[in-house]
Design a protein around this motif. Structure first.
Motif, short mmCIF file in Angstrom:
data_model
loop_
_atom_site.label_atom_id
_atom_site.label_comp_id
_atom_site.label_asym_id
_atom_site.label_seq_id
_atom_site.Cartn_x
_atom_site.Cartn_y
_atom_site.Cartn_z
N LEU A 20 0.85 -1.19 0.00
CA LEU A 20 0.00 0.00 0.00
C LEU A 20 0.89 1.25 0.00
O LEU A 20 1.22 1.80 1.05
N LEU A 21 1.30 1.67 -1.19
CA LEU A 21 2.19 2.83 -1.32
C LEU A 21 1.39 4.12 -1.20
O LEU A 21 0.24 4.20 -1.61
N ASN A 22 2.02 5.12 -0.61
CA ASN A 22 1.45 6.46 -0.57
C ASN A 22 1.77 7.12 -1.91
O ASN A 22 2.95 7.35 -2.21
N PRO A 23 0.76 7.45 -2.72
CA PRO A 23 1.04 7.96 -4.06
C PRO A 23 1.75 9.31 -4.03
O PRO A 23 2.39 9.70 -5.01
N ASP A 24 1.68 10.04 -2.91
CA ASP A 24 2.31 11.35 -2.83
C ASP A 24 3.80 11.27 -2.52
O ASP A 24 4.55 12.17 -2.86
N THR A 25 4.22 10.20 -1.83
CA THR A 25 5.59 10.18 -1.35
C THR A 25 6.39 8.94 -1.74
O THR A 25 7.61 8.98 -1.75
N ASP A 26 5.72 7.84 -2.03
CA ASP A 26 6.43 6.58 -2.24
C ASP A 26 6.58 6.24 -3.71
O ASP A 26 5.68 6.48 -4.51
N THR A 27 7.74 5.67 -4.05
CA THR A 27 7.89 5.00 -5.33
C THR A 27 8.24 3.54 -5.03
O THR A 27 8.64 3.22 -3.91
N GLN A 28 8.12 2.70 -6.03
CA GLN A 28 8.44 1.28 -5.81
C GLN A 28 9.88 1.09 -5.37
O GLN A 28 10.18 0.16 -4.64
N ASP A 29 10.78 1.97 -5.81
CA ASP A 29 12.19 1.81 -5.49
C ASP A 29 12.60 2.47 -4.18
O ASP A 29 13.62 2.12 -3.60
N SER A 30 11.79 3.44 -3.70
CA SER A 30 12.22 4.22 -2.54
C SER A 30 11.42 3.93 -1.27
O SER A 30 11.80 4.40 -0.20
N VAL A 31 10.34 3.20 -1.39
CA VAL A 31 9.46 3.02 -0.22
C VAL A 31 10.23 2.39 0.94
O VAL A 31 10.98 1.43 0.76
N ALA A 32 10.07 2.99 2.13
CA ALA A 32 10.84 2.56 3.30
C ALA A 32 9.97 2.23 4.51
O ALA A 32 10.47 1.80 5.54
N ASN A 33 8.65 2.43 4.37
CA ASN A 33 7.73 2.19 5.46
C ASN A 33 6.37 1.92 4.80
O ASN A 33 5.77 2.83 4.25
N VAL A 34 5.92 0.67 4.85
CA VAL A 34 4.73 0.34 4.05
C VAL A 34 3.95 -0.80 4.70
O VAL A 34 4.53 -1.69 5.33
N ASP A 35 2.65 -0.74 4.56
CA ASP A 35 1.80 -1.86 4.94
C ASP A 35 1.68 -2.79 3.73
O ASP A 35 1.50 -2.33 2.61
N ALA A 36 1.79 -4.08 4.00
CA ALA A 36 1.70 -5.07 2.93
C ALA A 36 0.74 -6.18 3.35
O ALA A 36 0.63 -6.49 4.54
N PHE A 37 0.11 -6.77 2.37
CA PHE A 37 -0.78 -7.91 2.58
C PHE A 37 -0.31 -9.04 1.70
O PHE A 37 -0.06 -8.84 0.52
N VAL A 38 -0.17 -10.22 2.29
CA VAL A 38 0.36 -11.38 1.58
C VAL A 38 -0.73 -12.45 1.56
O VAL A 38 -1.20 -12.89 2.61
N ASP A 39 -1.13 -12.83 0.35
CA ASP A 39 -2.13 -13.88 0.16
C ASP A 39 -1.42 -15.17 -0.23
O ASP A 39 -0.61 -15.17 -1.16
N LEU A 40 -1.71 -16.24 0.50
CA LEU A 40 -1.10 -17.54 0.21
C LEU A 40 -2.07 -18.43 -0.53
O LEU A 40 -3.28 -18.23 -0.50
N PRO A 41 -1.55 -19.46 -1.21
CA PRO A 41 -2.41 -20.37 -1.97
C PRO A 41 -3.46 -21.08 -1.11
O PRO A 41 -4.49 -21.49 -1.63
N ASP A 42 -3.21 -21.21 0.20
CA ASP A 42 -4.19 -21.88 1.07
C ASP A 42 -5.36 -20.97 1.43
O ASP A 42 -6.26 -21.36 2.17
N GLY A 43 -5.34 -19.75 0.90
CA GLY A 43 -6.44 -18.82 1.15
C GLY A 43 -6.20 -17.89 2.32
O GLY A 43 -6.99 -16.98 2.56
#
Length: 115
Positions: A20-43
């Motif tokens: 979940l990047l902040n469109p105002d401050t984050d780029t894919q290469d520079s993001v240093a603080n981010v919330d992430a969600f990981v979905d696994l094959p088991d659901g």
């Protein structure tokens, strides 16, 4: 959602990670603080907050001035993952190993089924 989608999604054979990047401050290469969600094959879905070492250092220095966290004497988060370098790629490398080792279940916080 198209252009307004705030997530950067990485799809791999063993998981799908959404950052979940902040469109105002984050780029894919520079993001240093981010919330992430990981979905696994088991659901199952796991939430992580990912910081770089430098971001933790920056926050501690800020809290030392503001008085938060006993003047920056500690830093913690339940679902925290710390990586050495900024960017989605470095974060994905860490997630890949957490999934491979099964440690995602210890590091991440399980999300309830969104449906």
């Amino acid at each position: 959602m198209g252009h307004s989608d705030p997530y950067v999604t990485v799809t791999e054979p063993t998981f799908v990670a959404r950052f979940l990047l902040n469109p105002d401050t984050d780029t894919q290469d520079s993001v240093a603080n981010v919330d992430a969600f990981v979905d696994l094959p088991d659901g199952s879905r796991w939430a992580l907050t990912i910081f770089t070492v430098d971001e933790v250092r920056r926050l501690l220095a800020r809290w030392k001035k503001s008085g938060e966290a006993a003047n920056g004497s500690y830093f913690w988060a339940v679902d925290q993952l710390i990586v050495p370098e900024p960017g989605v790629s470095a974060m994905t490398t860490a997630i890949r190993e957490l999934v491979r080792s099964g440690e995602i279940g210890s590091v991440g916080v399980r999300c309830e089924d969104p449906d």
